[in-house]
Design a protein around this motif. Sequence first.
Motif, PDB file in Angstrom:
ATOM      1  N   ALA A  35     -28.639  13.528 -81.872  1.00  0.00           N
ATOM      2  CA  ALA A  35     -27.636  13.591 -80.809  1.00  0.00           C
ATOM      3  C   ALA A  35     -28.028  14.591 -79.730  1.00  0.00           C
ATOM      4  O   ALA A  35     -27.594  14.490 -78.592  1.00  0.00           O
ATOM      5  N   SER A  36     -28.842  15.571 -80.098  1.00  0.00           N
ATOM      6  CA  SER A  36     -29.225  16.598 -79.135  1.00  0.00           C
ATOM      7  C   SER A  36     -30.614  17.117 -79.484  1.00  0.00           C
ATOM      8  O   SER A  36     -31.126  16.866 -80.575  1.00  0.00           O
ATOM      9  N   TYR A  37     -31.217  17.878 -78.555  1.00  0.00           N
ATOM     10  CA  TYR A  37     -32.471  18.574 -78.803  1.00  0.00           C
ATOM     11  C   TYR A  37     -33.557  17.630 -79.312  1.00  0.00           C
ATOM     12  O   TYR A  37     -34.205  17.884 -80.323  1.00  0.00           O
ATOM     13  N   SER A  56     -33.353  22.732 -74.992  1.00  0.00           N
ATOM     14  CA  SER A  56     -32.213  23.520 -75.479  1.00  0.00           C
ATOM     15  C   SER A  56     -31.850  24.528 -74.400  1.00  0.00           C
ATOM     16  O   SER A  56     -32.604  24.738 -73.449  1.00  0.00           O
ATOM     17  N   GLY A  57     -30.696  25.185 -74.574  1.00  0.00           N
ATOM     18  CA  GLY A  57     -30.255  26.172 -73.595  1.00  0.00           C
ATOM     19  C   GLY A  57     -31.308  27.249 -73.362  1.00  0.00           C
ATOM     20  O   GLY A  57     -31.577  27.644 -72.226  1.00  0.00           O
ATOM     21  N   GLN A  58     -31.917  27.736 -74.462  1.00  0.00           N
ATOM     22  CA  GLN A  58     -32.925  28.792 -74.330  1.00  0.00           C
ATOM     23  C   GLN A  58     -34.108  28.318 -73.494  1.00  0.00           C
ATOM     24  O   GLN A  58     -34.648  29.059 -72.675  1.00  0.00           O
ATOM     25  N   ILE A  59     -34.543  27.089 -73.727  1.00  0.00           N
ATOM     26  CA  ILE A  59     -35.708  26.560 -73.001  1.00  0.00           C
ATOM     27  C   ILE A  59     -35.338  26.314 -71.535  1.00  0.00           C
ATOM     28  O   ILE A  59     -36.093  26.649 -70.628  1.00  0.00           O
ATOM     29  N   ARG A  60     -34.151  25.776 -71.291  1.00  0.00           N
ATOM     30  CA  ARG A  60     -33.750  25.492 -69.906  1.00  0.00           C
ATOM     31  C   ARG A  60     -33.601  26.789 -69.097  1.00  0.00           C
ATOM     32  O   ARG A  60     -33.739  26.779 -67.880  1.00  0.00           O
ATOM     33  N   ASN A  61     -33.289  27.898 -69.768  1.00  0.00           N
ATOM     34  CA  ASN A  61     -33.196  29.176 -69.049  1.00  0.00           C
ATOM     35  C   ASN A  61     -34.555  29.643 -68.545  1.00  0.00           C
ATOM     36  O   ASN A  61     -34.635  30.500 -67.680  1.00  0.00           O
ATOM     37  N   LYS A  62     -35.612  29.127 -69.113  1.00  0.00           N
ATOM     38  CA  LYS A  62     -36.958  29.586 -68.766  1.00  0.00           C
ATOM     39  C   LYS A  62     -37.728  28.499 -68.005  1.00  0.00           C
ATOM     40  O   LYS A  62     -38.533  28.801 -67.133  1.00  0.00           O
ATOM     41  N   HIS A 117     -24.657  19.124 -72.009  1.00  0.00           N
ATOM     42  CA  HIS A 117     -24.728  17.681 -72.212  1.00  0.00           C
ATOM     43  C   HIS A 117     -23.366  17.059 -72.577  1.00  0.00           C
ATOM     44  O   HIS A 117     -23.128  15.893 -72.297  1.00  0.00           O
ATOM     45  N   LEU A 168     -42.399  31.619 -76.726  1.00  0.00           N
ATOM     46  CA  LEU A 168     -43.035  30.793 -75.691  1.00  0.00           C
ATOM     47  C   LEU A 168     -43.171  31.535 -74.368  1.00  0.00           C
ATOM     48  O   LEU A 168     -43.166  30.927 -73.303  1.00  0.00           O
ATOM     49  N   THR A 209     -31.704  25.627 -65.849  1.00  0.00           N
ATOM     50  CA  THR A 209     -30.283  25.997 -65.963  1.00  0.00           C
ATOM     51  C   THR A 209     -29.668  26.209 -64.587  1.00  0.00           C
ATOM     52  O   THR A 209     -28.589  25.674 -64.289  1.00  0.00           O
ATOM     53  N   GLU A 221     -23.153  21.641 -79.335  1.00  0.00           N
ATOM     54  CA  GLU A 221     -24.224  21.173 -78.464  1.00  0.00           C
ATOM     55  C   GLU A 221     -25.099  22.346 -78.002  1.00  0.00           C
ATOM     56  O   GLU A 221     -26.328  22.293 -78.074  1.00  0.00           O
ATOM     57  N   GLU A 262     -22.864  31.776 -70.794  1.00  0.00           N
ATOM     58  CA  GLU A 262     -23.116  30.560 -70.007  1.00  0.00           C
ATOM     59  C   GLU A 262     -21.827  29.756 -69.807  1.00  0.00           C
ATOM     60  O   GLU A 262     -21.569  29.228 -68.718  1.00  0.00           O
ATOM     61  N   ALA A 285     -29.266  22.893 -62.712  1.00  0.00           N
ATOM     62  CA  ALA A 285     -28.190  22.044 -63.256  1.00  0.00           C
ATOM     63  C   ALA A 285     -26.818  22.594 -62.889  1.00  0.00           C
ATOM     64  O   ALA A 285     -25.867  21.833 -62.690  1.00  0.00           O
ATOM     65  N   SER A 345     -27.521  23.850 -80.458  1.00  0.00           N
ATOM     66  CA  SER A 345     -28.366  22.881 -81.181  1.00  0.00           C
ATOM     67  C   SER A 345     -29.840  23.273 -81.186  1.00  0.00           C
ATOM     68  O   SER A 345     -30.613  22.751 -81.979  1.00  0.00           O
ATOM     69  N   GLY A 346     -30.244  24.211 -80.331  1.00  0.00           N
ATOM     70  CA  GLY A 346     -31.625  24.676 -80.345  1.00  0.00           C
ATOM     71  C   GLY A 346     -31.883  25.744 -81.403  1.00  0.00           C
ATOM     72  O   GLY A 346     -33.004  26.220 -81.536  1.00  0.00           O
ATOM     73  N   THR A 393     -43.111  27.540 -71.160  1.00  0.00           N
ATOM     74  CA  THR A 393     -42.567  26.850 -72.350  1.00  0.00           C
ATOM     75  C   THR A 393     -43.372  25.621 -72.767  1.00  0.00           C
ATOM     76  O   THR A 393     -43.253  25.164 -73.893  1.00  0.00           O
ATOM     77  N   VAL A 423     -29.421  18.727 -68.378  1.00  0.00           N
ATOM     78  CA  VAL A 423     -28.732  19.241 -69.567  1.00  0.00           C
ATOM     79  C   VAL A 423     -28.917  18.324 -70.780  1.00  0.00           C
ATOM     80  O   VAL A 423     -28.575  18.702 -71.902  1.00  0.00           O
ATOM     81  N   ALA A 424     -29.484  17.141 -70.563  1.00  0.00           N
ATOM     82  CA  ALA A 424     -29.818  16.268 -71.701  1.00  0.00           C
ATOM     83  C   ALA A 424     -31.165  16.648 -72.309  1.00  0.00           C
ATOM     84  O   ALA A 424     -31.568  16.101 -73.331  1.00  0.00           O
ATOM     85  N   GLN A 443     -30.091  36.678 -70.308  1.00  0.00           N
ATOM     86  CA  GLN A 443     -30.077  35.238 -70.634  1.00  0.00           C
ATOM     87  C   GLN A 443     -30.882  34.975 -71.898  1.00  0.00           C
ATOM     88  O   GLN A 443     -31.933  35.562 -72.113  1.00  0.00           O
ATOM     89  N   ARG A 444     -30.395  34.026 -72.699  1.00  0.00           N
ATOM     90  CA  ARG A 444     -31.122  33.730 -73.946  1.00  0.00           C
ATOM     91  C   ARG A 444     -32.394  32.935 -73.646  1.00  0.00           C
ATOM     92  O   ARG A 444     -32.361  31.956 -72.881  1.00  0.00           O
ATOM     93  N   VAL A 445     -33.488  33.361 -74.236  1.00  0.00           N
ATOM     94  CA  VAL A 445     -34.781  32.667 -74.074  1.00  0.00           C
ATOM     95  C   VAL A 445     -35.512  32.723 -75.413  1.00  0.00           C
ATOM     96  O   VAL A 445     -35.140  33.477 -76.310  1.00  0.00           O
ATOM     97  N   LEU A 446     -36.578  31.910 -75.524  1.00  0.00           N
ATOM     98  CA  LEU A 446     -37.393  31.915 -76.740  1.00  0.00           C
ATOM     99  C   LEU A 446     -38.549  32.893 -76.541  1.00  0.00           C
ATOM    100  O   LEU A 446     -39.398  32.689 -75.666  1.00  0.00           O
TER     101      LEU A 446
END
Lengths: 176, 323
Positions: B234-236, B99-105, A131, A68, B75, A148, A123, B78, A151-152, B31, B95-96, A62-65
């Motif tokens: 619009a996002s992030y 970002s996807g990466q942050i929500r995975n963690k 969103h 952090l 993730t 969307e 995913e 949701a 966007s990160g 995070t 999901v609003a 899974q993609r993560v940062l």
Amino acid sequence: MSEAVPARLPVTLTVNGAAHTLTVDPRVTLLDALRETLHLTGTKKGCDHGQCGACTVLLDGQRVLSCLTLAVMHDGQAVTTVEGLGTPEQLHPLQDAFIRHDGYQCGYCTPGQLCSSVGTLDEIARGVPSHVTAHLDDVTFSAEELRERLSGNICRCAAYPNIIAAVMDVHAGEGA
Amino acid sequence: MRAFSYARAETPQAAAQAAEAPGTKFIAGGTNLLDLMKLDIEQPSRLIDLGPLDLRAVTDTPDGGLHVGALVTNTDLAAHPRVKADYAVLTRAIVAGASGQIRNKATTGGNLLQRARCPYFYDTNLPCNKRDPGSGCAALRGLSRTLAVVGTSDACIAQHPSDMAVALRVLDATVNTLKPDGTPRALTLDEFYRLPEDTPHLETTLEPGELITGVTLPPPVGGTHVYRKVRDRASYAFALVSVAAIVNGPDVRVAFGGVAPRPWRVRDAERAAAQASGEARADTLIDRAFEGARPTEQNAFKVPLLRRTVRAVLAQAAQEEQA
Ligand SMILES: Cc1cc2nc3c(=O)[nH]c(=O)nc-3n(C[C@H](O)[C@H](O)[C@H](O)COP(=O)(O)OP(=O)(O)OC[C@H]3O[C@@H](n4cnc5c(N)ncnc54)[C@H](O)[C@@H]3O)c2cc1C
Ligand code: SF4
Ligand code: FES
Ligand code: FES
């Protein structure tokens, strides 16, 4: 007052398929362990605060940062960086598509964009909503979904349209 | 980052006991906490990593509700089939956010406890009562455009940044915890989050060491679920204002985000709105829910923006109910 240096701790990470046991200061982020200890400098440090996506890697797929999270938090886990996606001789389809579509200019954000794109395609395939998903039970691939979901990942050169074209291309190839 | 010692949690209760010591913090996804530690805003001397704990399951409760373990990622929550089907406002809110990466963690427990996004909270050169109790609040006469309009005090006007918590509030979720002595507690979100008053550094009623073990959702209430987030991009981006709504014919439940130190919900306003019709429903709801609002010059736009957002949400719900 001087601070005590914390005890270094062992941690075993499988990075791009190879197991490495490192002994790290607990303050070391996964990003710094990859770059400074394992010398895998493909993963980039942009903001170091979770805001740009340059440090994106895949953790157990899974993609993560990586900026952090701490290296010691991932004992026994698998990490894939841009170096593990493909080789110069045998590029990952996304790497190939980024080249064909001019999906980068300076290239700094590219490793993060690539890892994030791999995670994103997975995913969408797994039905994780975003969103912009209209019906939560019906997650379908589209350019809007990609915009969307990516966007990160910030690109200062604004290669966005070509990045989207590259990922669309790979999805079309996979779907065929 | 300052030095800290690191230990992996073995059992929930051992973790809670270990965390009772001053200077100890739990780390889940990391995070929010690591960002704040890098900036020297959080300075724990010891971290207890919750990663090894078995708190990753989403399970049905005997009464038909759902229990969500504290370490379930944003993730996974949701995307959970029952959440999408029965608690869609929660999926939409999650999901609003980020970002996807942050929500995975990011985890359920950590999301509830993420800290304020006030610009002065992040600037260690300026006074902030939340970061440095008693130093003053730079936001009161500073950049307050994003900050709260209701539930604030003269000591702090920061808003709670979580989207997920706004949906949990409209769903009447409870937070399950474990105290170091082994006592479990269940708290509604209004019991869980404190208003700033003159102690804005105390954000919840959690006691030292108390661990969030999960969140419980009551049985589904049906209705149309909508989460509408208004932001600068619009996002992030975090919400300027957000609205979580469950609409069931004339009955409407609404919680607001981005405007208060905790998810904001006023039952009297919902009851009054149920008696009104047409455009008056949104107006009644906003007038009652924001009766005590004390916006600054810079964020006074939030109340009219909410009014228009609620109108849009009710229109969307009516459309979806017909479809
Ligand atoms: C760039 C960026 C954008 C973001 N945008 C949004 C957004 O739009 N909307 C939104 O809602 N959020 C947003 N976030 C915040 C994100 O959702 C939170 O950082 C995340 O949810 C925190 O979860 P975590 O598990 O990583 O927490 P951690 O960072 O691990 O912990 C946060 C806090 O919770 C405590 N804690 C964690 N778990 C427990 C537990 N089980 N019991 C007791 N205490 C616990 C920790 O001690 C710490 O104090 C954003 C974050 C970033 C970096
Ligand atoms: S509003 Fe709250 S968080 Fe912001 S500066 Fe004032 S006290 Fe600090
Ligand atoms: S370096 Fe990690 S998000 Fe920017
Ligand atoms: S290609 Fe330069 S930052 Fe994206």
